[in-house]
Each structure stands twice: as C-alpha cells, then as structure tokens.
Design a protein around this motif. Structure first.
Motif, PDB file in Angstrom:
ATOM      1  N   GLY A 118       6.470 -33.748  -5.089  1.00  0.00           N
ATOM      2  CA  GLY A 118       7.840 -33.372  -4.789  1.00  0.00           C
ATOM      3  C   GLY A 118       8.310 -33.960  -3.475  1.00  0.00           C
ATOM      4  O   GLY A 118       7.635 -34.773  -2.849  1.00  0.00           O
ATOM      5  N   ASN A 119       9.483 -33.520  -3.059  1.00  0.00           N
ATOM      6  CA  ASN A 119      10.090 -34.042  -1.833  1.00  0.00           C
ATOM      7  C   ASN A 119      10.699 -32.898  -1.028  1.00  0.00           C
ATOM      8  O   ASN A 119      11.416 -32.062  -1.576  1.00  0.00           O
ATOM      9  CB  ASN A 119      11.187 -35.056  -2.179  1.00  0.00           C
ATOM     10  N   ILE A 120      10.388 -32.857   0.276  1.00  0.00           N
ATOM     11  CA  ILE A 120      10.967 -31.862   1.181  1.00  0.00           C
ATOM     12  C   ILE A 120      11.581 -32.589   2.361  1.00  0.00           C
ATOM     13  O   ILE A 120      10.908 -33.370   3.035  1.00  0.00           O
ATOM     14  CB  ILE A 120       9.915 -30.852   1.676  1.00  0.00           C
ATOM     15  N   GLU A 121      12.863 -32.342   2.600  1.00  0.00           N
ATOM     16  CA  GLU A 121      13.564 -32.953   3.720  1.00  0.00           C
ATOM     17  C   GLU A 121      14.075 -31.866   4.657  1.00  0.00           C
ATOM     18  O   GLU A 121      14.704 -30.901   4.207  1.00  0.00           O
ATOM     19  CB  GLU A 121      14.741 -33.803   3.239  1.00  0.00           C
ATOM     20  N   VAL A 122      13.783 -32.029   5.948  1.00  0.00           N
ATOM     21  CA  VAL A 122      14.249 -31.095   6.972  1.00  0.00           C
ATOM     22  C   VAL A 122      15.151 -31.874   7.926  1.00  0.00           C
ATOM     23  O   VAL A 122      14.769 -32.929   8.426  1.00  0.00           O
ATOM     24  CB  VAL A 122      13.070 -30.471   7.752  1.00  0.00           C
ATOM     25  N   ARG A 123      16.340 -31.322   8.186  1.00  0.00           N
ATOM     26  CA  ARG A 123      17.272 -31.937   9.123  1.00  0.00           C
ATOM     27  C   ARG A 123      17.611 -30.923  10.212  1.00  0.00           C
ATOM     28  O   ARG A 123      17.857 -29.759   9.923  1.00  0.00           O
ATOM     29  CB  ARG A 123      18.553 -32.385   8.415  1.00  0.00           C
ATOM     30  N   VAL A 124      17.607 -31.394  11.464  1.00  0.00           N
ATOM     31  CA  VAL A 124      17.862 -30.507  12.601  1.00  0.00           C
ATOM     32  C   VAL A 124      18.970 -31.101  13.467  1.00  0.00           C
ATOM     33  O   VAL A 124      19.240 -32.306  13.402  1.00  0.00           O
ATOM     34  CB  VAL A 124      16.590 -30.302  13.452  1.00  0.00           C
ATOM     35  N   PRO A 125      19.615 -30.287  14.321  1.00  0.00           N
ATOM     36  CA  PRO A 125      20.590 -30.839  15.274  1.00  0.00           C
ATOM     37  C   PRO A 125      19.894 -31.747  16.276  1.00  0.00           C
ATOM     38  O   PRO A 125      18.689 -31.632  16.516  1.00  0.00           O
ATOM     39  CB  PRO A 125      21.156 -29.581  15.967  1.00  0.00           C
ATOM     40  N   GLU A 126      20.659 -32.635  16.908  1.00  0.00           N
ATOM     41  CA  GLU A 126      20.080 -33.616  17.825  1.00  0.00           C
ATOM     42  C   GLU A 126      19.581 -32.998  19.129  1.00  0.00           C
ATOM     43  O   GLU A 126      18.760 -33.593  19.817  1.00  0.00           O
ATOM     44  CB  GLU A 126      21.101 -34.705  18.152  1.00  0.00           C
ATOM     45  N   ASN A 127      20.103 -31.809  19.509  1.00  0.00           N
ATOM     46  CA  ASN A 127      19.736 -31.259  20.816  1.00  0.00           C
ATOM     47  C   ASN A 127      18.739 -30.110  20.726  1.00  0.00           C
ATOM     48  O   ASN A 127      18.663 -29.272  21.618  1.00  0.00           O
ATOM     49  CB  ASN A 127      20.982 -30.812  21.583  1.00  0.00           C
ATOM     50  N   VAL A 128      17.941 -30.064  19.658  1.00  0.00           N
ATOM     51  CA  VAL A 128      16.812 -29.138  19.605  1.00  0.00           C
ATOM     52  C   VAL A 128      15.536 -29.948  19.804  1.00  0.00           C
ATOM     53  O   VAL A 128      15.560 -31.177  19.812  1.00  0.00           O
ATOM     54  CB  VAL A 128      16.752 -28.371  18.265  1.00  0.00           C
ATOM     55  N   SER A 129      14.426 -29.250  19.989  1.00  0.00           N
ATOM     56  CA  SER A 129      13.126 -29.923  20.038  1.00  0.00           C
ATOM     57  C   SER A 129      12.469 -29.822  18.664  1.00  0.00           C
ATOM     58  O   SER A 129      12.601 -28.804  17.981  1.00  0.00           O
ATOM     59  CB  SER A 129      12.223 -29.293  21.105  1.00  0.00           C
ATOM     60  N   LEU A 130      11.772 -30.875  18.269  1.00  0.00           N
ATOM     61  CA  LEU A 130      11.161 -30.930  16.944  1.00  0.00           C
ATOM     62  C   LEU A 130       9.709 -31.362  17.072  1.00  0.00           C
ATOM     63  O   LEU A 130       9.401 -32.344  17.754  1.00  0.00           O
ATOM     64  CB  LEU A 130      11.932 -31.916  16.061  1.00  0.00           C
ATOM     65  N   ARG A 131       8.816 -30.620  16.430  1.00  0.00           N
ATOM     66  CA  ARG A 131       7.390 -30.915  16.445  1.00  0.00           C
ATOM     67  C   ARG A 131       6.863 -30.864  15.015  1.00  0.00           C
ATOM     68  O   ARG A 131       7.397 -30.146  14.162  1.00  0.00           O
ATOM     69  CB  ARG A 131       6.626 -29.894  17.295  1.00  0.00           C
ATOM     70  N   GLY A 132       5.775 -31.598  14.761  1.00  0.00           N
ATOM     71  CA  GLY A 132       5.202 -31.596  13.423  1.00  0.00           C
ATOM     72  C   GLY A 132       3.692 -31.642  13.439  1.00  0.00           C
ATOM     73  O   GLY A 132       3.086 -32.310  14.276  1.00  0.00           O
ATOM     74  N   THR A 133       3.094 -30.903  12.520  1.00  0.00           N
ATOM     75  CA  THR A 133       1.641 -30.905  12.333  1.00  0.00           C
ATOM     76  C   THR A 133       1.363 -30.892  10.840  1.00  0.00           C
ATOM     77  O   THR A 133       1.827 -29.992  10.134  1.00  0.00           O
ATOM     78  CB  THR A 133       0.983 -29.671  12.983  1.00  0.00           C
ATOM     79  N   GLY A 134       0.649 -31.894  10.357  1.00  0.00           N
ATOM     80  CA  GLY A 134       0.352 -31.924   8.926  1.00  0.00           C
ATOM     81  C   GLY A 134      -0.178 -33.271   8.501  1.00  0.00           C
ATOM     82  O   GLY A 134      -0.634 -34.063   9.318  1.00  0.00           O
ATOM     83  N   GLY A 135      -0.110 -33.533   7.206  1.00  0.00           N
ATOM     84  CA  GLY A 135      -0.625 -34.791   6.693  1.00  0.00           C
ATOM     85  C   GLY A 135      -0.320 -34.942   5.217  1.00  0.00           C
ATOM     86  O   GLY A 135       0.397 -34.140   4.624  1.00  0.00           O
ATOM     87  N   GLY A 136      -0.878 -35.996   4.641  1.00  0.00           N
ATOM     88  CA  GLY A 136      -0.624 -36.258   3.241  1.00  0.00           C
ATOM     89  C   GLY A 136      -1.844 -36.811   2.528  1.00  0.00           C
ATOM     90  O   GLY A 136      -2.655 -37.524   3.128  1.00  0.00           O
ATOM     91  N   VAL A 137      -1.998 -36.470   1.272  1.00  0.00           N
ATOM     92  CA  VAL A 137      -3.020 -37.037   0.399  1.00  0.00           C
ATOM     93  C   VAL A 137      -2.283 -37.829  -0.672  1.00  0.00           C
ATOM     94  O   VAL A 137      -1.620 -37.254  -1.540  1.00  0.00           O
ATOM     95  CB  VAL A 137      -3.903 -35.943  -0.234  1.00  0.00           C
ATOM     96  N   LEU A 138      -2.384 -39.160  -0.579  1.00  0.00           N
ATOM     97  CA  LEU A 138      -1.581 -40.032  -1.431  1.00  0.00           C
ATOM     98  C   LEU A 138      -0.109 -39.643  -1.330  1.00  0.00           C
ATOM     99  O   LEU A 138       0.645 -39.704  -2.293  1.00  0.00           O
ATOM    100  CB  LEU A 138      -2.059 -39.967  -2.888  1.00  0.00           C
ATOM    101  N   GLY A 139       0.278 -39.201  -0.141  1.00  0.00           N
ATOM    102  CA  GLY A 139       1.649 -38.782   0.108  1.00  0.00           C
ATOM    103  C   GLY A 139       2.065 -39.125   1.518  1.00  0.00           C
ATOM    104  O   GLY A 139       1.326 -39.758   2.271  1.00  0.00           O
TER     105      GLY A 139
END
Length: 232
Positions: free
Chosen positions: A152-173
């Motif tokens: 599937g597909n998941i898209e997250v959009r945030v305002p430009e003046n917030v802070s954004l962090r990510g932790t994760g990964g993909g298997v054939l993704g």
C-alpha cells in the motif's frame, strides 16, 4: 525499490546550514538580493547570477553563500533555537491512538481543518492512506504517527514550520521522511514511525502551509487547564 532502507533513530541532527532549503528560504534570499540591487551593491549581472543560484540551491548553506558579503546577509539564516529531539520523551505519548486510519483495498484520508491527537495510527493494505496536517489544529506539541504499509501507500504532509522526524524502514519497499527543523521553539514536532513491506511510506512538508497560531493555541490550552484546576 530498495531491499531495505532504514533510518537510524540515533543519528545526529542535521546542522542548520545542511538543511534542505524551502521556498520561504529562497524568497528571503531573493528579497535580500533585490534590496542589494536597488542600493547599488550589486550590478544587474551579479543580481541575475545570484538569483539563478538561489533558485538552484538545495540547502540553507548554499543560500547563505549568496548573501554573505551583503549587510542583510550577516544576520543568521534562522534564529537560535533548540533542535527538536529525535524521539519523544519516554511516557510522553500514550500507547493508545487518538485516531486510526485504515485502508484495505480502498483509500482513506484525514485532511482539512481537523484536530490532531498525540498518536495517530495509519494502516494501508493494498490501499492508500493520506494524512494531511497542513491545516490541522495541533493541540499537542508532539504528535506520533505510526504507519504500516503492506502493498500500500501512506503519505504524510505537514506544515513547513513544524519539526519532522522519522524512524522506520522498508522490506522491498520505501520509507522516506524529510527531516525538518522549525525555528519556532513551541512548534509541533511530528514523529513518523513506520514500516513498509512491498509498499511506500513518505512524509514531507507541504509547500506554503504553516501553523500560524502555535503560541496562542499552547497558551490558551494552558490557561483553560489552570482555570479548571483553580475552580475546584
């Protein structure tokens, strides 16, 4: 797609000069260059060359070089601020979600003017999920989005003046989160935790969208809580 793409949760914060430049950053530099041209500090050719460089710049540091020899360029590119932590403080975010978005052989979304809780769970199984926070009401400074995508597909959009962090990964993704640092000390911090199995998870800022009332919302919430407490 990469066999496995992971983000190290212990990675150091990117220096301000190494951050990806936004349209707002480029507009700020263009204004400085336009002012320098009007004052006679730059020739028309120099102005055109530097504007072209600003349009092509990818980082804040590349933009700073273009105005370093101008009076207005001596100001820091961004105000001094504390960099948002890579992870929320232990126990700061409840384990149970405030909102759950599920798409199984379908699509689902949260967008527009909606209230974002402290934890949002998103699941896309042969489907598509969109979480758009660009116009959301942030009642908490830290928001965690747990994202799981299987075919599937998941898209997250945030305002430009917030802070954004990510932790994760993909298997054939694909798991891709654009690190973003706000210059506002009370700006929300959005953490995207995810895993994509033969799927896609992306999180990035939405151009031109900002949270305009960060301080007012935080203060109003604190004031209401204090009044309720003192009223008992």
């Amino acid at each position: 797609m990469d066999l496995q793409k992971q983000v190290d949760p212990q990675q150091q914060a990117v220096p301000v000069t190494g951050l990806r430049a936004s349209d707002a950053d480029r507009d700020r530099i263009a204004d400085i260059l336009r002012e320098a041209l009007a004052e006679g500090r730059l020739t028309a050719d120099e102005h055109a060359e530097r504007v072209e460089g600003a349009l092509a710049a990818k980082t804040v540091g590349e933009l700073e070089v273009l105005v370093r020899d101008l009076p207005a360029g001596r100001r820091p590119a961004t105000p001094a601020h504390a960099v948002a932590p890579q992870r929320p403080a232990p126990g700061a975010i409840p384990a149970d979600p405030d909102d759950t978005v599920v798409a199984v052989f379908s699509s689902a979304s949260r967008r527009g003017r909606w209230r974002a809780g402290r934890r949002i769970h998103a699941y896309a199984v042969f489907g598509s999920v969109e979480i758009d926070l660009s116009e959301a009401l942030f009642e908490y400074q830290q928001v965690v989005i747990k994202a799981v995508s299987v075919f599937g597909n998941i898209e997250v959009r945030v305002p430009e003046n917030v802070s954004l962090r990510g932790t994760g990964g993909g298997v054939l993704g694909n798991f891709e989160v654009d690190t973003l640092d706000s210059t506002e000390p009370d700006a929300p911090v959005v953490y995207v935790d995810g895993w994509a199995v033969l799927g896609n998870i992306e999180a990035r800022p939405k151009r031109g969208k900002i949270v305009a009332d960060i301080l007012d919302k935080v203060h109003r919430k604190v004031d209401r809580s204090m009044r309720r407490h003192l009223g008992h």
